[in-house]
Design an enzyme around this catalytic site. Structure first.
Site, PDB file in Angstrom:
ATOM      1  N   ILE A  21      80.709  37.675 -59.401  1.00 49.46           N
ATOM      2  CA  ILE A  21      81.026  36.155 -60.122  1.00 49.46           C
ATOM      3  C   ILE A  21      81.548  36.049 -61.356  1.00 49.46           C
ATOM      4  CG2 ILE A  21      79.261  34.207 -60.674  1.00 49.46           C
ATOM      5  CD1 ILE A  21      77.540  35.224 -58.275  1.00 49.46           C
ATOM      6  N   VAL A  68      73.702  43.223 -73.137  1.00 46.93           N
ATOM      7  CA  VAL A  68      72.879  42.087 -73.510  1.00 46.93           C
ATOM      8  C   VAL A  68      71.505  42.161 -73.819  1.00 46.93           C
ATOM      9  CG1 VAL A  68      74.509  40.442 -72.204  1.00 46.93           C
ATOM     10  CG2 VAL A  68      72.332  41.256 -71.098  1.00 46.93           C
ATOM     11  N   SER A 146      69.750  31.757 -59.809  1.00 48.38           N
ATOM     12  CA  SER A 146      69.740  32.309 -58.541  1.00 48.38           C
ATOM     13  C   SER A 146      68.769  31.285 -57.656  1.00 48.38           C
ATOM     14  CB  SER A 146      69.139  33.723 -58.396  1.00 48.38           C
ATOM     15  OG  SER A 146      68.847  34.044 -57.101  1.00 48.38           O
ATOM     16  N   TYR A 159      62.405  40.545 -60.102  1.00 50.34           N
ATOM     17  CA  TYR A 159      63.815  39.718 -60.215  1.00 50.34           C
ATOM     18  C   TYR A 159      63.413  38.297 -60.173  1.00 50.34           C
ATOM     19  CZ  TYR A 159      68.556  37.876 -58.981  1.00 50.34           C
ATOM     20  OH  TYR A 159      69.474  37.216 -58.858  1.00 50.34           O
ATOM     21  N   LYS A 163      64.160  35.166 -63.105  1.00 48.81           N
ATOM     22  CA  LYS A 163      65.186  33.990 -62.787  1.00 48.81           C
ATOM     23  C   LYS A 163      64.407  32.817 -62.999  1.00 48.81           C
ATOM     24  CE  LYS A 163      68.952  35.890 -61.953  1.00 48.81           C
ATOM     25  NZ  LYS A 163      70.298  35.751 -62.855  1.00 48.81           N
ATOM     26  N   THR A 192      75.580  35.907 -52.430  1.00 46.96           N
ATOM     27  CA  THR A 192      76.831  35.685 -52.735  1.00 46.96           C
ATOM     28  C   THR A 192      77.647  37.124 -52.413  1.00 46.96           C
ATOM     29  OG1 THR A 192      76.349  34.160 -54.534  1.00 46.96           O
ATOM     30  CG2 THR A 192      78.693  35.272 -54.451  1.00 46.96           C
TER      31      THR A 192
END
Length: 263
Positions: A21, A68, A146, A159, A163, A192
């Protein structure tokens, strides 16, 4: 996909921009005239992406190696990118990873790892560029969340929690900066066709003893359109939100999932 060149003069930073992405977003913004800096942890992946993008487009594209989750690396990458292409007016927080396991098999360290990359990673990058955007009196921040931020899924508690937290962060920062010309939004893709989807396929195949085609069918069935989302579709939504005309949309959630989240 048409472009209009409206991003000339803009400097966009795309984290996790070497593949999937992030790569598709970098290409879309580059096509629309922006100068683009991509970042990630792997120099070889970034170098390959820059080479491919340079071949496809004549615009300015460069990379910075940065994790990051490390605030010092993020500050250093932002400064280097700024010196090369000028103040950063677009930030796409796309860096991320996934974790899948039963809740009782998910450790505190797993939760901390997901929080570090998805939430603290976005904190670090946003704090690194908001000064630029305030001086420019405009800017666009888009956090790639997401559908896991807007609906529950089994076996991805760490996860999903991260998110959800990223979505809450998006809304809080959007409200705080609403009067400054800076917009902050969340784009929420469904499954995706990326490395993360590939990992989900492997997990399904292993956990349920499925063939690859059977696992693919399960992921595709989550989307009422019966297919995986393509990275370019996510990129087009992001590109639209980065246009100078997009001044009203802030603190909003934009699912890219074929209506999956409704169910």
């Amino acid at each position: 996909m048409t472009t209009n060149g409206n991003l000339h003069g803009q400097h966009a930073w795309v984290t996790g921009g070497g593949s999937g992405i992030g790569y598709a977003i970098a290409e879309a913004l580059l096509r629309d005239g922006a100068k683009v800096t991509i970042s990630g942890r792997r120099g070889d992946v970034l170098a390959s992406a820059v080479e491919r993008l340079s071949t496809l487009h004549k615009g300015d594209i460069a990379s910075e190696i940065a994790d990051v989750t490390d605030s010092a690396q993020v500050v250093s990458a932002a400064q280097s990118a700024r010196q090369r292409f000028g103040q950063i007016s677009i930030l796409i927080n796309n860096a991320g990873s996934t974790h899948s396991a039963k809740f009782t098999d998910t450790t505190p360290a797993d939760f901390e790892a997901m929080y570090a990359v998805h939430v603290l990673g976005a904190v670090h990058t946003m704090q690194a560029v908001l000064g630029d955007m305030q001086e420019l009196q405009q800017g666009h921040i888009i956090n790639i969340c997401s559908t896991a931020a807007i609906k529950p899924y089994k076996t991805i508690s760490a996860y999903g929690a991260a998110k959800h937290a990223l979505l809450g962060l998006t809304r809080s920062v959007a409200l705080e900066y609403a009067s400054t010309g800076i917009t902050v939004n969340a784009v929420c893709p469904g499954y995706t066709a990326t490395v993360i989807a590939e990992q989900a396929l492997e997990n399904l195949m292993q956990a349920k003893q499925l063939t690859r085609n059977q696992a693919q069918a399960i992921l595709a069935a989550a989307n009422p359109q019966g297919r995986l989302i393509q990275p370019e579709e996510v990129a087009e939504t992001v590109r639209w939100l980065c246009q100078p005309s997009q001044k009203t949309h802030t603190g909003q959630v934009f699912p890219v999932c074929g209506a999956e989240w409704i169910g």
